[in-house]
Structures are given as C-alpha cells and as structure tokens.
Design a protein around this motif. Structure first.
Motif, PDB file in Angstrom:
ATOM      1  N   GLY A   1      -0.767  -7.287  27.202  1.00 37.18           N
ATOM      2  CA  GLY A   1      -1.458  -8.313  26.436  1.00 37.18           C
ATOM      3  C   GLY A   1      -0.491  -9.039  25.516  1.00 37.18           C
ATOM      4  N   PHE A   2      -1.021 -10.047  24.806  1.00 40.93           N
ATOM      5  CA  PHE A   2      -0.196 -10.809  23.869  1.00 40.93           C
ATOM      6  C   PHE A   2      -0.584 -10.392  22.456  1.00 40.93           C
ATOM      7  N   VAL A   3       0.389  -9.874  21.717  1.00 42.99           N
ATOM      8  CA  VAL A   3       0.140  -9.231  20.432  1.00 42.99           C
ATOM      9  C   VAL A   3       0.648 -10.122  19.302  1.00 42.99           C
ATOM     10  N   LEU A   4      -0.285 -10.626  18.504  1.00 41.68           N
ATOM     11  CA  LEU A   4       0.066 -11.490  17.380  1.00 41.68           C
ATOM     12  C   LEU A   4       0.090 -10.669  16.088  1.00 41.68           C
ATOM     13  N   PRO A   5       1.066 -10.906  15.221  1.00 45.10           N
ATOM     14  CA  PRO A   5       1.097 -10.173  13.959  1.00 45.10           C
ATOM     15  C   PRO A   5       0.052 -10.681  12.975  1.00 45.10           C
ATOM     16  N   ALA A   6      -0.644  -9.751  12.333  1.00 45.65           N
ATOM     17  CA  ALA A   6      -1.572 -10.088  11.252  1.00 45.65           C
ATOM     18  C   ALA A   6      -0.903  -9.652   9.954  1.00 45.65           C
ATOM     19  N   TRP A   7      -0.120 -10.558   9.372  1.00 48.70           N
ATOM     20  CA  TRP A   7       0.706 -10.235   8.213  1.00 48.70           C
ATOM     21  C   TRP A   7      -0.165 -10.028   6.971  1.00 48.70           C
ATOM     22  N   ALA A   8      -0.029  -8.892   6.322  1.00 49.75           N
ATOM     23  CA  ALA A   8      -0.672  -8.711   5.022  1.00 49.75           C
ATOM     24  C   ALA A   8      -0.077  -9.737   4.059  1.00 49.75           C
ATOM     25  N   GLY A   9      -0.932 -10.487   3.392  1.00 48.68           N
ATOM     26  CA  GLY A   9      -0.442 -11.563   2.539  1.00 48.68           C
ATOM     27  C   GLY A   9      -0.503 -12.919   3.219  1.00 48.68           C
TER      28      GLY A   9
ATOM     29  N   ALA B   1     -10.843  -1.994  14.803  1.00 50.34           N
ATOM     30  CA  ALA B   1     -10.420  -1.960  16.201  1.00 50.34           C
ATOM     31  C   ALA B   1     -11.583  -1.606  17.119  1.00 50.34           C
ATOM     32  N   LEU B   2     -12.322  -0.560  16.763  1.00 58.12           N
ATOM     33  CA  LEU B   2     -13.443  -0.128  17.591  1.00 58.12           C
ATOM     34  C   LEU B   2     -14.579  -1.149  17.577  1.00 58.12           C
ATOM     35  N   THR B   3     -14.803  -1.780  16.441  1.00 58.27           N
ATOM     36  CA  THR B   3     -15.820  -2.830  16.368  1.00 58.27           C
ATOM     37  C   THR B   3     -15.468  -3.981  17.306  1.00 58.27           C
ATOM     38  N   SER B   4     -14.189  -4.353  17.350  1.00 63.73           N
ATOM     39  CA  SER B   4     -13.765  -5.453  18.221  1.00 63.73           C
ATOM     40  C   SER B   4     -14.002  -5.121  19.692  1.00 63.73           C
TER      41      SER B   4
ATOM     42  N   VAL C   1      -7.272   1.757  32.865  1.00 61.83           N
ATOM     43  CA  VAL C   1      -7.237   2.250  31.491  1.00 61.83           C
ATOM     44  C   VAL C   1      -6.472   1.255  30.615  1.00 61.83           C
ATOM     45  N   LEU C   2      -7.162   0.745  29.603  1.00 62.66           N
ATOM     46  CA  LEU C   2      -6.539  -0.138  28.617  1.00 62.66           C
ATOM     47  C   LEU C   2      -6.212   0.673  27.377  1.00 62.66           C
ATOM     48  N   PHE C   3      -5.172   0.253  26.675  1.00 64.70           N
ATOM     49  CA  PHE C   3      -4.772   0.908  25.435  1.00 64.70           C
ATOM     50  C   PHE C   3      -4.744  -0.128  24.313  1.00 64.70           C
ATOM     51  N   LEU C   4      -5.375   0.213  23.200  1.00 61.90           N
ATOM     52  CA  LEU C   4      -5.371  -0.635  22.009  1.00 61.90           C
ATOM     53  C   LEU C   4      -4.940   0.212  20.825  1.00 61.90           C
ATOM     54  N   ASP C   5      -4.010  -0.291  20.026  1.00 61.50           N
ATOM     55  CA  ASP C   5      -3.578   0.451  18.845  1.00 61.50           C
ATOM     56  C   ASP C   5      -4.707   0.544  17.821  1.00 61.50           C
ATOM     57  N   ASP C   6      -4.667   1.594  17.011  1.00 61.03           N
ATOM     58  CA  ASP C   6      -5.739   1.806  16.035  1.00 61.03           C
ATOM     59  C   ASP C   6      -5.685   0.823  14.872  1.00 61.03           C
ATOM     60  N   ASP C   7      -4.599   0.064  14.750  1.00 61.02           N
ATOM     61  CA  ASP C   7      -4.510  -0.929  13.682  1.00 61.02           C
ATOM     62  C   ASP C   7      -4.439  -2.346  14.256  1.00 61.02           C
ATOM     63  N   ALA C   8      -5.089  -2.534  15.417  1.00 62.98           N
ATOM     64  CA  ALA C   8      -5.135  -3.840  16.062  1.00 62.98           C
ATOM     65  C   ALA C   8      -6.581  -4.189  16.404  1.00 62.98           C
ATOM     66  N   THR C   9      -6.899  -5.468  16.360  1.00 65.01           N
ATOM     67  CA  THR C   9      -8.227  -5.928  16.765  1.00 65.01           C
ATOM     68  C   THR C   9      -8.081  -6.861  17.957  1.00 65.01           C
ATOM     69  N   ALA C  10      -9.026  -6.750  18.893  1.00 63.34           N
ATOM     70  CA  ALA C  10      -8.966  -7.504  20.140  1.00 63.34           C
ATOM     71  C   ALA C  10      -9.842  -8.746  20.061  1.00 63.34           C
ATOM     72  N   ASP C  11      -9.328  -9.862  20.551  1.00 61.46           N
ATOM     73  CA  ASP C  11     -10.139 -11.062  20.689  1.00 61.46           C
ATOM     74  C   ASP C  11     -11.291 -10.819  21.664  1.00 61.46           C
ATOM     75  N   HIS C  12     -12.291 -11.691  21.591  1.00 63.17           N
ATOM     76  CA  HIS C  12     -13.533 -11.549  22.357  1.00 63.17           C
ATOM     77  C   HIS C  12     -13.293 -11.364  23.860  1.00 63.17           C
TER      78      HIS C  12
ATOM     79  N   VAL D   1      -4.476  -9.752  21.042  1.00 60.98           N
ATOM     80  CA  VAL D   1      -4.879  -8.852  19.967  1.00 60.98           C
ATOM     81  C   VAL D   1      -4.084  -9.208  18.719  1.00 60.98           C
ATOM     82  N   HIS D   2      -4.628  -8.792  17.581  1.00 62.96           N
ATOM     83  CA  HIS D   2      -4.001  -9.066  16.289  1.00 62.96           C
ATOM     84  C   HIS D   2      -3.610  -7.727  15.673  1.00 62.96           C
ATOM     85  N   HIS D   3      -2.310  -7.527  15.489  1.00 63.11           N
ATOM     86  CA  HIS D   3      -1.760  -6.237  15.068  1.00 63.11           C
ATOM     87  C   HIS D   3      -1.431  -6.284  13.579  1.00 63.11           C
ATOM     88  N   SER D   4      -2.027  -5.393  12.832  1.00 64.17           N
ATOM     89  CA  SER D   4      -1.830  -5.364  11.378  1.00 64.17           C
ATOM     90  C   SER D   4      -0.378  -5.073  11.016  1.00 64.17           C
TER      91      SER D   4
END
Length: 330
Positions: free
Chosen positions: A123-131, A30-33, A92-103, A221-224
């Motif tokens: 924002g628009f939050v897409l699921p990043a499904w494990a599997g 998340a922080l890297t993104s 102030v923006l908020f991003l969850d700790d298990d989400a990554t933001a697009d560029h 963003v892509h939410h785990s």
C-alpha cells in the motif's frame, strides 16, 4: 441518495499487531478504520505481543475482532506469524497498530491480486505528522525512517521487491509455504529494527520465480509519526539500525546479497544524489537554511546507514545471525 452498502471481502483477513497500551488510541483508530471499509474483511485478527494487560483490555473492548496472544518468539515477526495462523482468509493484509486506512484501502489492496501471478501488494503509506507538518530538515527520500512511502518508489501497479510493513498484503499460501516472517529480523518492542518484509518477499520470489509484488498507490493509509520520531536522534538511530538489519539480511542471502539488495544500491546511487542536488538548488535559489539541512540530512543519513551495515557485518561474524546489543532486547 443513499451510499452503496459496503461489500464483504470473503477470503480476506486483516492482521494488526500491538505490543503496548501506550498506543491505545492509535490502535482503536486503526481498528475503527477497518470497520468502515468499502470492502469489509471477512475477519480482523489482533495479535497482542506478550502483554497480558493489553490482551485482556483488547479482548473486552474490540467486539467483532479476533484477539489472540503471540504464540511465537516476542517481536513483530512472531506476532505476524501468529496472525497468519489465526486468519481465515486466503489473502492476508497487514496494518500497523498506529496507522489508519482510507475507506477503499482493503478493496484497493485486494484488486491487484486478481492477477494470479501477483502474490503480494504494498500500500501507499502517508505520514501523519504530530503537529501537522514534517520537520523542515526531514528529507522525503528518508520517509522510510518513519515507516512511510518515500520519494523514489515506482509508479502505480509497478513491480516492487517488497512492501512497507505498515500496509501490505500477501497470499496466505505463499506466506505459509516460505515459513513466514523470520524472527532474526523485525522489531522487538520499540527497537527500530526492520527488513523482515524484504527477507520474506525475497524468499517468496525465490520459491515462485514467476510471482510479483506490486505497489498500489491508491491503497492509502496514514501512519502516525509522534514527536519523538521527528528528532535527529531518532532519525540517525533508525538509519543505523536499518544498516545493521541489512547486514543480517545480507548474511541470510549469502551469494544472492548483491541482487537482493539492489534496491538499496539504486536508492543510494540515484535517488539520494538527486535529492541532495534538488535541495541544494532550492537553497541557492531561496537562500533557505532548512534546505541546506535537508541536503545534509540525506548525506549523513546515508553515511550512518552505511556505518550500521559495516557494524552489523562485523558483529555477525560470531553472533549466528541474530542482531546483538540494543535491538536484541525488548
């Protein structure tokens, strides 16, 4: 040809809240993104929710990030309020700790706020499904169960009541003027309680009637979604606690509950029946058992949510508004 250098979003802060070392890899991603944005925020604030080991590890690991301890009551609401206090930006923006933001996430979240009447952005939050894929029975109308955007949301830049917490933005002055996020609502640890964003947005709307919160479908963003959140047990437990949370919210709203919860009523009376009808039509055409299960999940999810609302209403009679039982404990 060299790519354009990223701009610096002066006056833009991003707050990330974390409570467990169990999501260290997701937090790091998340922080890297956030460091790879087309518009780099002025500062990134990481709030650690009453976990000293995680605080020390984060302070040592994340260069250029302001790492602070939650100075308020344990839970997501208190952590977010602490982040707002520490943030330097007027937005102030908020991003969850298990989400990554697009560029372009920060840039596209900030853009609607050029309109002075816009006080918040979802924002628009897409699921990043494990599997890789969602369970075949999991209805898109219930993607809110895993903290993601769901079928039934309005078009790009349309007015919404409240954003999804995994990716949202507010003007700092509006957040502070309304008292921030309510500690009576919001997650505590891994308990699936919510509605703090709804409560906040409604209080801002009451204080600033001309203001709007809008949906930015291009701020992605892509939410785990780990395997444990892809089970029927989690699905129905989350539905139940959403109902309980809505009951707490209804008590806070008082006589305004009917208007404040109109989005839920519209979703239940329009979007969900359409989803069930679509799934049943597909099941008839394709002879697919999974679509029958998807239709059943919509019906059962609605019933369980309604049951949670009823139970939360009964509990609230003597609880003073705070959710009791499982969700009240870390």
């Amino acid at each position: 040809m060299m790519p354009d250098a990223p701009g610096v979003g002066e006056g833009v802060s991003v707050v990330v809240c974390a409570f467990t070392e169990g999501r260290w890899e997701e937090l790091s991603a998340a922080l890297t993104s956030l460091g790879r944005q087309s518009l780099v925020p002025e500062d990134v604030v990481l709030v650690i929710d009453h976990n000293e080991a995680l605080y020390e590890r984060s302070a040592a690991a994340f260069e250029g990030v302001t790492v602070v301890r939650n100075a308020e009551q344990k839970g997501l609401s208190g952590a977010r309020n602490t982040g707002v206090s520490a943030a330097r930006g007027s937005i102030v923006l908020f991003l969850d700790d298990d989400a990554t933001a697009d560029h372009g996430w920060v840039e596209n979240m900030v853009a609607p706020l050029e309109d002075p009447d816009v006080v918040g952005v979802g924002g628009f939050v897409l699921p990043a499904w494990a599997g890789g894929n969602a369970p075949s029975w999991f209805p898109e109308e219930f993607h809110w169960v895993v903290g993601c955007s769901y079928r039934g949301l309005p078009p790009h830049r349309a007015k919404i009541r409240n954003p999804i917490g995994a990716a949202m933005a507010f003007r700092a002055e509006s957040l502070k003027a309304c008292g921030g996020f309510a500690s009576e609502l919001g997650r505590v640890g891994d308990k699936p309680v919510g509605c703090e964003e709804t409560d906040l947005a409604l209080r801002i709307a009451a204080a600033q009637p001309q203001s709007r919160v809008v949906l930015a479908r291009d701020a992605v963003v892509h939410h785990s979604v780990p395997q444990q959140r892809q089970t029927a047990d989690y699905f129905f437990r989350r539905c139940y606690w959403e109902g309980v949370s809505k009951a707490v919210l209804a008590r806070r709203l008082g006589t305004g509950a009917s208007t404040g919860l109109s989005d839920e009523r519209n979703h239940a009376l329009r979007t969900l029946p359409q989803g069930m009808a679509s799934a049943m039509a597909e099941a008839w055409t394709r002879r697919s058992p999974s679509t029958v299960l998807r239709a059943a999940s919509i019906a059962l999810g609605l019933a369980v949510t309604a049951g949670g609302y009823a139970m939360g209403s009964l509990q609230g009679a003597g609880s003073g508004g705070r959710i009791r039982g499982e969700a009240a404990h870390a």
